[in-house]
Design an enzyme around this catalytic site. Sequence first.
Site, PDB file in Angstrom:
ATOM      1  CG  ASP A 259       5.593  -5.101   2.319  1.00 35.31           C
ATOM      2  OD1 ASP A 259       6.463  -4.247   2.503  1.00 35.31           O
ATOM      3  OD2 ASP A 259       4.848  -5.111   1.312  1.00 35.31           O
TER       4      ASP A 259
HETATM    5  C1  GLC Z   1       5.460  -3.252  -1.522  1.00 33.33           C
HETATM    6  C2  GLC Z   1       5.945  -2.316  -0.431  1.00 33.33           C
HETATM    7  C3  GLC Z   1       4.855  -1.814   0.468  1.00 33.33           C
HETATM    8  C4  GLC Z   1       3.549  -1.705  -0.307  1.00 33.33           C
HETATM    9  C5  GLC Z   1       3.134  -3.107  -0.704  1.00 33.33           C
HETATM   10  C6  GLC Z   1       1.847  -3.101  -1.550  1.00 33.33           C
HETATM   11  O1  GLC Z   1       6.376  -4.282  -1.724  1.00 33.33           O
HETATM   12  O2  GLC Z   1       7.002  -2.776   0.393  1.00 33.33           O
HETATM   13  O3  GLC Z   1       5.288  -0.554   0.996  1.00 33.33           O
HETATM   14  O4  GLC Z   1       2.551  -1.118   0.520  1.00 33.33           O
HETATM   15  O5  GLC Z   1       4.161  -3.798  -1.412  1.00 33.33           O
HETATM   16  O6  GLC Z   1       2.085  -2.462  -2.767  1.00 33.33           O
END
Ligand code: GLC
Length: 716
Positions: A259
């Site tokens: 993430d």
């Molecule tokens: C964010 C979220 C995740 C998302 C990613 C890209 O922090 O936790 O769910 O897909 O970043 O935007």
Amino acid sequence: MDFESKADSLLKLMTLEEKVGQMCLYTSDWDVTGPSINRGYEELIRAGRVGAIFNAYTTEYVRSLQKIAVEETRLGIPLLFGYDVIHGHRTIFPIPLGQSASWDTASIRKSEQIAAAEAMSQGINWVFTPMVDIARDPRWGRVSEGSGEDTWLGSIISATRVKGLQHREHDYPSLLACVKHFAAYGAAQAGRDYHTVDMSERSLREWYLPPYKSAIDAGVATLMTSFNEISGVPSTANQWLLTDLLRNEWKFKGFVVSDYTAIEEIIKHGVAKDLAEAGRLALKAGVDMDMQDEAYQHHLAGLVQKGDVNEADIDRSVKRILIAKYKLGLFDDPYLYCNPERERATLLTAEHRSFARKFVSQSCVLLKNENQTLPLPASIKSVALIGPLGDSKVDMLGNWSAAGRAEECVTLLEGLGNNLPESTSIKYVKGCEIDSEKNDNIDDAVRLAASSDYVILALGEGGYMSGEASSRSEIGLPGLQEELALAVLKTGKPVAVVLFNGRPLSIPKLDSLAPAILVTWFGGTEAGNGIADVLTGKYNPSGKLTMTFPLSVGQIPVFYNEKSTGRPIDPSQPDEKYKSKYLDIPNAPLYPFGYGLSYTTFEYSPIAINDTVFREGEVIIASVDIKNTGKHDGEEIVQLYVRDLIGDVTRPLKELKGFQKIMLTKGQATKVTFTLTLDELAYYHQDMHYGWDPGEFELFIGTSSDDTRKVTFTVR
Ligand code: GLC
């Protein structure tokens, strides 16, 4: 040649720098002038050191970036383009928690098919969805993105979303879905986002892991790690989670992406001293692609040269990523997703809007409806719409609204105008802000209510009050909304409350005074029309809660499938002191899992069961006769629960094991039959083996987790 052989051949041509490049994912930007890419990232793409970009879309922009990767780099390896298409791409559907309240897997699947088609038409070939985190704490803002508190239902919806996103009727184009956030992100301590998760392996496997496994069994192409630790180990550095369990036990073949900066956050967790160490731990654990924090870009090659990382581990990750690109057809035609004609023909079509409108109605949950306050009487001549959510386009989108546009949303005021007779006057007064102590114009609102036949109160949260980094310590109505509601209710006029919310709300006072309450979540582009269809009776509400509404935040976590404890309250002696209860409030929530009313009524017969004793290989068949005893045709979500009375470990008071959504015209009756195999009674024992036991069981069928018929049976 198959994809794996193609990937192997390409891998042999790649330098270490180019391999590491495939493992790097960076964000594109979007400003008032439209999409733009950070200069540094553009240079990295040109140097063949980027594998994927996210937050980039439109065919023109995606083509421009893809052109750099394909035509200006040594090997011309195409980029993946990822995006958070969480509940629709341009046509925005109800937030996932609202969708789950429809219990309508056909609609959930169709919404994902539409979302995928719209996203792919704009150059996207990878979506960071489904989010399948089980959550029992509505203070956590990301409950809005999931399917509520139940593992069994969450697992079914997880697979449904993957099939809607990935299983195409034709070969190309396809899409990579990404199940997230692995794992147990929804169990954050105190409902505070990113907070510690600490639980036994049994709880992890019993309650939190199944929806991820369900996505993998449905063929999900990728998986995203979670920010949190689990019992001391950050998920992004967790080799047991990402390799022993995910690869060796579950046989997941896709690629794993971290993430956003989650690799770098291993340092903040206190498990790595610097970014190089964090990168080493993440690769060793099994993270194939690094989202945004440049750990892999800056340190992997050096770690290989120092002998701290094997190049074979890098080859393994790069191969997974290349195979995914081959499967998408990107090597055959890198501009496959950049067709402007398809883009124009696919976005926000009348058919997509029409489906979205129906899905809004299906997602609404009727909590209360005294004196048949709803549907709106056809005779009313004047409606007062009051409240800060009555005419707000941006809040209809909820959070994670991808390419959705507020200006394309239908508000409740517009929806009422579109669907009430010309002769009915509709006047709107905001009454107060969503979340401010500023007393705007409650007096004006009261005056309007007093002079109208009927009042609709549009109350709740702002779309920004749920989603990521949006935990709330109190989950009541924000600002002065309760004061506004009580003042309007005092007029004695017929009042229907329409709630807009990204989470369960604790609204005991409003609930005690309002004659009717309809939960509408954040319905997206067609919110106002879909809600108006319910308010006017064009659609008879059928939604059922998939997450408990607490009476008080003090009860949290409160959920239907809790354990008995050694001192459960004895209903025949509710005042006994030494029982598992509170001094100041009941244990029961405001509204339980599975609860939702209709404009009609359904009568359930006693349960008929095919036998009372069952042995290995035999199937339990249970049925009820259900009759529509009211004045409206309507749908009913019939639920099946089971209780294992004696286990090797403590077992929940109820576990959802089946549901059927049926339509009955008024006066119509039907038989609803469920079958249950003994394997569906399995659980994790003290020694962690998974299986069922002989013993006594209770089986429940009903309209809500707290309103069921019951029979017992024995397994020998
Ligand atoms: C964010 C979220 C995740 C998302 C990613 C890209 O922090 O936790 O769910 O897909 O970043 O935007």
